[in-house]
Structure formats: structure tokens, C-alpha cells
Write a protein that holds these residues in place. Structure first.
Motif, PDB file in Angstrom:
ATOM      1  N   HIS A 188       0.848  -1.189   0.000  1.00 23.85           N
ATOM      2  CA  HIS A 188       0.000   0.000   0.000  1.00 23.85           C
ATOM      3  C   HIS A 188       0.887   1.245   0.000  1.00 23.85           C
ATOM      4  O   HIS A 188       1.649   1.467   0.945  1.00 23.85           O
TER       5      HIS A 188
ATOM      6  N   ILE B 214       1.118   4.979   0.535  1.00 26.47           N
ATOM      7  CA  ILE B 214       0.262   5.937   1.248  1.00 26.47           C
ATOM      8  C   ILE B 214       0.917   7.297   1.464  1.00 26.47           C
ATOM      9  O   ILE B 214       0.287   8.204   2.011  1.00 26.47           O
TER      10      ILE B 214
ATOM     11  N   SER C 234      -1.651  10.698   5.034  1.00 27.82           N
ATOM     12  CA  SER C 234      -1.200   9.304   4.981  1.00 27.82           C
ATOM     13  C   SER C 234      -1.751   8.457   6.124  1.00 27.82           C
ATOM     14  O   SER C 234      -2.051   7.270   5.943  1.00 27.82           O
TER      15      SER C 234
ATOM     16  N   LYS D 180      -5.199   7.297   5.304  1.00 31.60           N
ATOM     17  CA  LYS D 180      -5.149   6.225   4.307  1.00 31.60           C
ATOM     18  C   LYS D 180      -4.793   4.897   4.964  1.00 31.60           C
ATOM     19  O   LYS D 180      -5.418   3.862   4.695  1.00 31.60           O
TER      20      LYS D 180
END
Length: 383
Positions: free
Chosen positions: A171, A173, A358, A361
């Protein structure tokens, strides 16, 4: 959902605390922290007090740090962490263990997660500095052992894929450190003076953050002193932080003691986060070798001089100059980054590491992901 967040030093805690706050506010999540290493050392600021002040539930204080100026002390510290926390983690059985970065403790947590069949998430995965220092293989080995990866940049995510990790585990981010940094409003001067010597605050000052690395351990004190001399010779006062616990730190502390009475410098061991960010946002230059110069300074268009091998090769925006530790090169770099031309170049600079969202997220991904489904790692790196 039970989440165990692991932290061993002030820097990784400050990076991750915006995410910790979001997790802690969620009634469906039980967040506990495992605190070890320098957090519990009076010599390095006893930053566990900041964690308690922030209101987080500490599951374990693991007294692990061997505060010695040697390479073997880090190995022994890692061993202490394994022995002091394995039984508790096994008993607590969290649904997810999270950790950040490339210090030896994250490798220990990833090993424990694997053997105890507990999902793990590695933050700041996939980053790389081609300096040959142990941090890089520790970071990448940790990723190979971890269940999921949270990366700051697309190139970091691609590096994880090149290491053989399945994209469904990765991921991208941005950098969580920017979440608090971007939105923070500096404290007023009358509040700052309660915590900080403001004798140079009304001038154009620099911040010095310099840590030793093994490859340059024997040169650490020279580089550090040359930084101070170059700043002084250019008429730039500075707030100077103490080094971290890595081998070579004692020689840097000896230089600090040598300059303690110099009116050009204010030295500090540990600052409250709000005080440090206020200092940061009021400074005109960051010099040393801190990752903050790579990841955060661009958000305030601050020039950065990175001295020595630490951080070399990491992606950096154009506000960062990399120089070796020679006095002449440090001095020339100071003259360059404090020039009007360099300042004008940074006026429209945008930070490639993110916009300050971030943590949100990461929180959303943690809430939506069934990490148990990712626990087994059957993927063949050759395919």
C-alpha cells in the motif's frame, strides 16, 4: 480488533503517532504500545513520558537498551527485546503488530509475528539508501518477513515487488510524518520560552541533527564538529540535537560538551513534539543527516544539507544538497543554500512524499483488510 504498536525510539514514535491517534479513537480497536529501547533511557530523554502524555495504553515497557558505544551493543539490545517481549506477545495474541523503519527491533518483531502466526504490518517499507549500511538489508529482510507493507513512494512499492512481494500486500500511502507536520501551527514565543532557551531564536538559525553510522563511526565527531565550525564561521547560530544510540554517539556527545558554553549553539536532548515542530518551522536551514531533511523539510521549502553517507541515494526533492564530511564542502554548501538564488528556487517546491493525509489512508486500509487471509506467504519470488 487488537493492535500492538511497537516503538523503540523517539523518531519512529513521532512518525507513527498520527496513525496511533486514529486507531486509539476507534471503539472497535484496542490499541496497545510495546515501548522499548531509548524510550526508557534517561540519557536519551526518557521519551516514554511523551507517550504517556499522549494518553496511549502501554502494554509493556521492555528495558532492552545496552547504552554502549559499540556495534555489539545493538545486537545484544535486539536479543534483549526478543527475550523480554516474546512471552507477552504470545499471551496477548494481537490481531496485528505494526512497526516502522529499519532499526534492529523491527526485524525482531517481524520474526516473532511469523513464528507466532500473528499478522504484521511494516511501515516505510521499500525505501533504500545505497550506502552499504546494515539498515537497508534489515528493512528489506523485515519486509520479506512481514504480512503487509505500507510504503511512502511508488518507487518503494515497486522495489517491494522486485523483492518478490505480492502487490496485494503493498500500500503506497505517502509519509505519515507529514500528517502532523503540514497542519501544525507553531507555538507562540511566550509558550516556547517555557521549554526552550530562546537566546538565538530571534535570529536566522539552523537546526543540526546528526547521527553516527557504522561506516563513518571513526569520523562522526569530526563531521559533527566541522558542521558546528562552518555554521559559526558563517554567522549562523543553531539548535543542536543530541545523537541517537548508534555506535559512535559518545564521540559526538564529547564534541557537544566541548561547545556547551558557546553562545552560538543551544543543545537539547529531547523536546516535546510541539516545541520541536515550532523550532523546525521557524528555522532557516536543516543540516546533518536526519531523514527529516529528506521527507519533511520540502513541505516548508526549507534548504537541507545532508553530511556524509547517511541518507545518500534516497529519493530527495531539490531542497536537499548532499556533501561529504570535509569542512570546505560543508562550508560551500552553507553558502549555496543560504543564497537568494537557492531560496527563490524553492518557493514553489512541492513535497513528493505527500500532502499530510497518509495516516487516514493507513487507518482505512487497516479497517478494511483481513490480514489473516494474507498471513501465509506461498509466493515464489522467481515467479
Amino acid at each position: 480488533m487488537k493492535i500492538l504498536a511497537c516503538t523503540s525510539i523517539r523518531s519512529d514514535y513521532d512518525l507513527m503517532s498520527p496513525l496511533y491517534e486514529l486507531l486509539d479513537k476507534d471503539d472497535d480497536i484496542e490499541l496497545k504500545l510495546l515501548v522499548s529501547g531509548a524510550h526508557l533511557s534517561r540519557n536519551y530523554g526518557y521519551s516514554v513520558e511523551q507517550i504517556e502524555k499522549d494518553g496511549f495504553d502501554v502494554l509493556l515497557r521492555a528495558e532492552t537498551l545496552i547504552s554502549s558505544d559499540s556495534a555489539v551493543s545493538r545486537v545484544k539490545t535486539a536479543g534483549n527485546l526478543l527475550l523480554s517481549s516474546a512471552d507477552l506477545i504470545n499471551t496477548y495474541q494481537p490481531d496485528l503488530i505494526i512497526y516502522a523503519g529499519d532499526r534492529e527491533d523491527v526485524l525482531i518483531y517481524s520474526i516473532m509475528g511469523g513464528y507466532l502466526n500473528i499478522p504484521t504490518a511494516h511501515f516505510f517499507a521499500g525505501d533504500h539508501a545505497p550506502d552499504g549500511y546494515i539498515d537497508n538489508p534489515v528493512r528489506h529482510a523485515t519486509s520479506k518477513l512481514s504480512t503487509a507493507h505500507f510504503a511512502s513512494l511508488p518507487i518503494h512499492g515497486q522495489r517491494l515487488i522486485d523483492l518478490g512481494e505480492n502487490p496485494k500486500r503493498i500500500h503506497v500511502i505517502g509519509n505519515i510524518a507529514l500528517d502532523r507536520f503540514v497542519s501544525f501551527t507553531p507555538l507562540p514565543t511566550e509558550e516556547l520560552e517555557k521549554y526552550l532557551d530562546l537566546s538565538i531564536f530571534d535570529k536566522s538559525f539552523a537546526i543540526v541533527i546528526f547521527h553516527p553510522i557504522t561506516e563513518e563511526k571513526h569520523l562522526a565527531s569530526k563531521y559533527f564538529e566541522d558542521i558546528l565550525l562552518a555554521l559559526s564561521n558563517n554567522g549562523i547560530p543553531a539548535y543542536v540535537g543530541y545523537p541517537n544510540v548508534d555506535p559512535g554517539n559518545h564521540s559526538i556527545i564529547e564534541v557537544i560538551q566541548k561547545y556547551e558554553s558557546d553562545d552560538n549553539f543551544v543543545f537539547y536532548k529531547n523536546l516535546d513534539r510541539q516545541v520541536f515542530l515550532s523550532l523546525y518551522k521557524n528555522s532557516s536551514l536543516l543540516i546533518g543527516n536526519s531523514s527529516s531533511g529528506i521527507c519533511e523539510a520540502a513541505s516548508v521549502q526549507m534548504p537541507v544539507i545532508n553530511v556524509g553517507k547517511r541518507q545518500v541515494g534516497r529519493f530527495a526533492d531539490e531542497n536537499v544538497m548532499f556533501v561529504d564530511g570535509e569542512y570546505e564542502n560543508i562550508n560551500n554548501a552553507i553558502k549555496t543554500v543560504t543564497s537568494d538564488g537557492f531560496s527563490n528556487k524553492l518557493k514553489n517546491l512541492k513535497n513528493s512524499y505527500g500532502d499530510g493525509d497518509s495516516a487516514q489512508k493507513a487507518y482505512n486500509i487497516i479497517k478494511e483488510t483481513n490480514f489473516n487471509e494474507l498471513l501465509a506467504k506461498p509466493d515464489d519470488p522467481l515467479r
